[in-house]
Design an enzyme around this catalytic site. Sequence first.
Site, PDB file in Angstrom:
ATOM      1  N   GLU A 265       0.797  -1.224   0.000  1.00 34.54           N
ATOM      2  CA  GLU A 265       0.000   0.000   0.000  1.00 34.54           C
ATOM      3  C   GLU A 265       0.836   1.283   0.000  1.00 34.54           C
ATOM      4  O   GLU A 265       0.483   2.249  -0.669  1.00 34.54           O
ATOM      5  CB  GLU A 265      -0.941   0.015   1.217  1.00 34.54           C
ATOM      6  CG  GLU A 265      -2.018  -1.055   1.194  1.00 34.54           C
ATOM      7  CD  GLU A 265      -3.026  -0.847   0.061  1.00 34.54           C
ATOM      8  OE1 GLU A 265      -3.250   0.310  -0.338  1.00 34.54           O
ATOM      9  OE2 GLU A 265      -3.575  -1.860  -0.421  1.00 34.54           O
TER      10      GLU A 265
ATOM     11  N   SER B 274     -45.491 -34.362  37.891  1.00 33.07           N
ATOM     12  CA  SER B 274     -45.057 -34.841  39.210  1.00 33.07           C
ATOM     13  C   SER B 274     -43.778 -34.172  39.709  1.00 33.07           C
ATOM     14  O   SER B 274     -43.457 -34.277  40.896  1.00 33.07           O
ATOM     15  CB  SER B 274     -44.846 -36.363  39.158  1.00 33.07           C
ATOM     16  OG  SER B 274     -46.078 -37.020  38.938  1.00 33.07           O
TER      17      SER B 274
END
Length: 787
Positions: free
Chosen positions: A112, A484
């Site tokens: 770059e 239950s």
Amino acid sequence: MSEDARAEPPEPTSGGRAASRWWALPLRAAALLAGTVAAVILLGLIAAAIALAVAYPNLPELDSVTDYRPRLPLRVYSADGTLLGEFGDERRTFTPIAQIPPVMKQAVLAIEDARFYEHSGVDYIGVLRAGLAQFGNVGSQGASTITMQVARNFYLSSEKVLSRKLYEVLLALKIESQLSKDQILELYMNQIYLGQRAYGFAAASEIYFGKPLKDISVAEAAMLAGLPKAPSAYNPIVNPRRATVRQQYIIDRMLDNGFISPEQHAAAKVEKLRYRAPTDMPVHAEYVAELARQLVFNQYGPDTYTRGLQVQLTVRTADQVAAYRALRKGLMDYERRQRYRGPEAYIDLPADPKAVDARVAEALADHPDNDELKAAVVLEASAKKVVAVLQSGESITVTGEGLKPVTSGLAANAEPKRQIRPGAVVRAVKGPKGDWVLTQQPEVEGAFVSLDPQTGAVLAMVGGFDFGKNKFNHVTQAWRQPGSSFKPFIYSSALEKGFTPATVVNDAPLFFDAGSTGSQPWEPKNYDGTFDGPMPLRRALAKSKNMVSIRVLQSVGVDYARDWVTRFGFDRDKHDPYLTMALGAGSVTPMQMATAYSVFANGGFRVAPVLIARITDARGKLLHEVPLRGPDESARVIDARNAFVMSSLLQEITRSGTAAKAQATLKRPDLYGKTGTTNDSMDAWFAGFQPTVTAVVWIGYDNPRKLGDRETGGGLSLPVWIEYMGQVLKGVPVSEPPAPEGVVNVGGEWYYDEYSPGRGVDTLGAEEHLPQSPTEDEKKGILDLFR
């Protein structure tokens, strides 16, 4: 980028011969040309000065870069640091320049802006060429330094006009005047878009390679450095050939600039890169991550997804993995016992064998794998053998027991929509011995949650079989009858009324005459349809005797019991004031059940569940923290004696009752819990604990329907609980609570001091066949549940 950084091999041009003859012009013409050029340059300089004078004062303030606040996603982590979820449009991990490895910085500079640390923000020769190129209508302008790219990314559009380039230059100069080179490079490396929703190189390293940026190699860094130019074009997953060409060029540039040695260059050129598989997260915690997201959003609003909040949960990675695997195994084991519903789809297979793979891949794109539950297209099918192809292209052969779950689909007289034939899309799962089994995706749902009973910390949460298919979190959102598994809370209320584990209650038939209501009579039954006569409460709860529970609730009083259960965190209005409450006819969530059972586990304290332990911002500042510590006396909701005696009863269930498989399998006595199966087997539960962890399992259909005549909490949910506990209790020493003050052991049984033998309720219902008839409201509730 600078001209030397992007000096990729030029293409040959024409016109060189004509250009070489400029000296042949007459001297006068040459002088005229020189004067014209000088005039143009002078006019250009004057124009540039005017433009500078006009444009510079109009440049934007640099707050966006001097006070950089990147859009950072919300990240959710386990207690031990595993990433569980990420939420936000931009996937970014802000990394200070000092923590970015040199190899990554060097790769970026090589391609770059190799002279980044030498220029003042602008490559003037490159800018001039780019400007002239604009008039000549050539392609790329190029010549953008890293500082100029920062200016463009933060303030300008990507439109290629001369005015934009001028502003880009001026902004670059202004940025360089206010920020250091390292600050500018830090901005660039955290802000740049790199594809796959990744912003910045730290996020890209995780997304492409599944590793932190600090561990990246030269070859990997070069691959990532090639992305800024065109993230989609150079995406190594989508375009591996093109991306590799650019990566190889960057590696060469790194050598040319002296960033790497010849040895490193040679190794990087041949390194084979391994990319992260396209999976979401290494740990399946989608339900818990989504719940955390909702909680954080309620606190911080839309900023939740942009300010880089780091959320640490109480969930432990090992517990979460164990819970996920245990629940899925339980649901798929159940599914194998169900009637085969048929293939998911059918496709036409091409006659040309060479075209089969492409057709299979195309078809299975609409039927993605569900973790270990693989989608496959059948190529051959008979009653004894099925050959199919997976999404990966692997061919599998299924025989013998592997065909049992789909037997009806292989029958000669199978219905067309259920028949397994070539072209059928089916599901396959690999067994423990590597053999394949054909099955189907479960329709049944489930929930699993575990807590630390001392602190309320959520240790694991699985809200359903597949978050992708059903995002409804059954742990927190599913209101179901507990059956239950609710009985212990009725028994707990009875202990305060003089009942003891030795109280004898008659397990004899009950008949409720409708009387003047005109409704049909009701005659409740035990699950097995038998009656065992008088028995102590300990045995009655262990065997889950319905008749005993009804008699106990009738003696205690429905209103008293209804108030009592609120101590455990249940909603009073979710439990109607009828005797059916004794059989768990109200509504609860699995999370409520886990909180309630934790009261028994921790000695009588109600502790609110805690999911989020701490929240920090992107820079590590602490925003929220919940200390995880044991409860104090202000949190006590039942007497320690009650919790101890109830734990003793629950321990009996795992030793000799409906959950005896627990102690028998795990080979330890410190296990406590209760099975639960609702009327018509529509819900199957197991809720229980070991003193360090409470866990609850629920299984049922979203639209309630029978699970099956022989399906119970003990057969469906208990195995899931055992599977989980077997993993998380490895290495955990046996721990049984000591007897608190105020209890006495007589003849091997525990009593409150004041209700020792002869002083509490000795018997109930033994002297009569039928108890007193229930009230009209009680009869209505019973009939509503059991008719």
